[in-house]
Design a protein around this motif. Sequence first.
Motif, PDB file in Angstrom:
ATOM      1  N   GLY A 289      47.252  -1.286  23.675  1.00  0.00           N
ATOM      2  CA  GLY A 289      46.118  -2.472  23.091  1.00  0.00           C
ATOM      3  C   GLY A 289      46.506  -3.437  23.959  1.00  0.00           C
ATOM      4  O   GLY A 289      45.535  -4.186  24.184  1.00  0.00           O
ATOM      5  N   LEU A 290      47.116  -3.549  25.329  1.00  0.00           N
ATOM      6  CA  LEU A 290      47.276  -3.716  26.278  1.00  0.00           C
ATOM      7  C   LEU A 290      46.621  -2.925  27.387  1.00  0.00           C
ATOM      8  O   LEU A 290      46.832  -3.808  29.550  1.00  0.00           O
ATOM      9  CB  LEU A 290      48.801  -4.246  26.599  1.00  0.00           C
ATOM     10  CG  LEU A 290      48.927  -4.886  25.540  1.00  0.00           C
ATOM     11  CD1 LEU A 290      50.852  -5.299  26.269  1.00  0.00           C
ATOM     12  CD2 LEU A 290      48.274  -6.043  25.570  1.00  0.00           C
ATOM     13  N   MET A 291      46.148  -1.537  27.609  1.00  0.00           N
ATOM     14  CA  MET A 291      45.648  -1.168  28.659  1.00  0.00           C
ATOM     15  C   MET A 291      44.639  -2.445  29.108  1.00  0.00           C
ATOM     16  O   MET A 291      44.460  -1.860  30.730  1.00  0.00           O
ATOM     17  CB  MET A 291      45.231  -0.114  28.326  1.00  0.00           C
ATOM     18  CG  MET A 291      46.081   1.266  27.797  1.00  0.00           C
ATOM     19  SD  MET A 291      47.637   1.691  29.462  1.00  0.00           S
ATOM     20  CE  MET A 291      45.609   2.243  29.936  1.00  0.00           C
ATOM     21  N   ARG A 292      43.316  -2.734  28.506  1.00  0.00           N
ATOM     22  CA  ARG A 292      43.158  -3.465  29.564  1.00  0.00           C
ATOM     23  C   ARG A 292      42.772  -4.031  30.486  1.00  0.00           C
ATOM     24  O   ARG A 292      42.432  -4.575  31.455  1.00  0.00           O
ATOM     25  CB  ARG A 292      41.563  -4.182  28.349  1.00  0.00           C
ATOM     26  CG  ARG A 292      40.763  -3.290  27.469  1.00  0.00           C
ATOM     27  CD  ARG A 292      39.852  -3.279  26.605  1.00  0.00           C
ATOM     28  NE  ARG A 292      39.488  -2.448  25.746  1.00  0.00           N
ATOM     29  CZ  ARG A 292      38.182  -3.247  25.258  1.00  0.00           C
ATOM     30  NH1 ARG A 292      37.494  -4.223  25.662  1.00  0.00           N
ATOM     31  NH2 ARG A 292      37.026  -2.161  24.618  1.00  0.00           N
ATOM     32  N   TYR A 293      44.341  -4.291  29.957  1.00  0.00           N
ATOM     33  CA  TYR A 293      44.612  -5.821  31.226  1.00  0.00           C
ATOM     34  C   TYR A 293      45.028  -4.519  32.336  1.00  0.00           C
ATOM     35  O   TYR A 293      45.283  -5.398  33.528  1.00  0.00           O
ATOM     36  CB  TYR A 293      46.188  -6.616  30.851  1.00  0.00           C
ATOM     37  CG  TYR A 293      45.534  -7.573  29.766  1.00  0.00           C
ATOM     38  CD1 TYR A 293      44.755  -8.411  29.883  1.00  0.00           C
ATOM     39  CD2 TYR A 293      45.642  -6.946  28.782  1.00  0.00           C
ATOM     40  CE1 TYR A 293      44.132  -9.543  29.098  1.00  0.00           C
ATOM     41  CE2 TYR A 293      45.337  -8.176  27.533  1.00  0.00           C
ATOM     42  CZ  TYR A 293      44.741  -9.435  28.025  1.00  0.00           C
ATOM     43  OH  TYR A 293      44.540  -9.730  26.830  1.00  0.00           O
ATOM     44  N   TYR A 294      45.877  -3.681  32.305  1.00  0.00           N
ATOM     45  CA  TYR A 294      45.894  -2.762  33.516  1.00  0.00           C
ATOM     46  C   TYR A 294      45.034  -2.123  34.135  1.00  0.00           C
ATOM     47  O   TYR A 294      44.752  -2.078  35.261  1.00  0.00           O
ATOM     48  CB  TYR A 294      47.030  -1.766  32.251  1.00  0.00           C
ATOM     49  CG  TYR A 294      47.202  -0.420  33.726  1.00  0.00           C
ATOM     50  CD1 TYR A 294      48.036  -0.222  34.844  1.00  0.00           C
ATOM     51  CD2 TYR A 294      46.346   0.740  33.776  1.00  0.00           C
ATOM     52  CE1 TYR A 294      48.430   0.486  35.640  1.00  0.00           C
ATOM     53  CE2 TYR A 294      46.703   1.644  34.243  1.00  0.00           C
ATOM     54  CZ  TYR A 294      47.798   1.385  35.604  1.00  0.00           C
ATOM     55  OH  TYR A 294      48.354   2.380  36.174  1.00  0.00           O
TER      56      TYR A 294
END
Length: 261
Positions: free
Chosen positions: A78-83
């Motif tokens: 769920g945090l991949m977009r920030y990466y």
Amino acid sequence: MEKPITGKSVCRKWIFSILVVLLLIAVLIIGQCKKQETEYFIIQAIIEELPHYQSEIESWGYEVSVLPKMTEEPDNAGLMRYYWKSAGPVLILENQDGGMYCFYVGFDQYISESTYIENMMLAPVSQYAEKEYEDVLKTVRLQICKRDIKQEPLFENTADADAKDCYDVSVLIEITAESLVDGNEVSVFGGGFFETNYCSNNFEECRLWNGIDPASANRYSDQNIKQEYGAAQLLEYYRQGLELQSRLVELYHERQGEDGR
């Protein structure tokens, strides 16, 4: 007798008029940029001085943490977009159920994961003489997010139904199952990854966005998402994120006033 207006005077008047128009346009652009950046700068200011805000935020019933700008892929999908966007740091407010409200440019997304035992049909059917069901450990991962995390969220979506901006929020769910016997992943009907875009005002109007696809193009994903989460529940999660965004902004201004800034 009035003096005739020379070509030079006319040219100066035109130049002056053009400069005034350009100045007005520049002011509008700067104002719009400031409006779009407000939430971002407030969130980043809170992150930089988190000890100054943390106790108050925790009194709302949330655990507070900061996700730094990532240089490696995170374990939480769920945090991949920030990466992918090289974005961060991110302020995270986690509720008692483990749901995470994430803030970068204001409220960006809500992430949750739930695991429970459910009797599910095994797949594919061709492996079995008849339909076979088994109690499995089912995990559902939910993500409600802006299509672009660097875009300010809409408080009131007034876009026309045929416009791209109407479908401003993406909802993604991933469903997996594990055997209760050996813990290995099991293939089941209803498992997999499902995503579509919704209108944030109701979470009923939905379409995929790759151009405007026909409504039928996302019916399968919509049905699978709605089997796990109703529109009212999705809307509640989203509105709670926007409410927290407003509370963070208010808290920031209050603390700025207390410090005489």
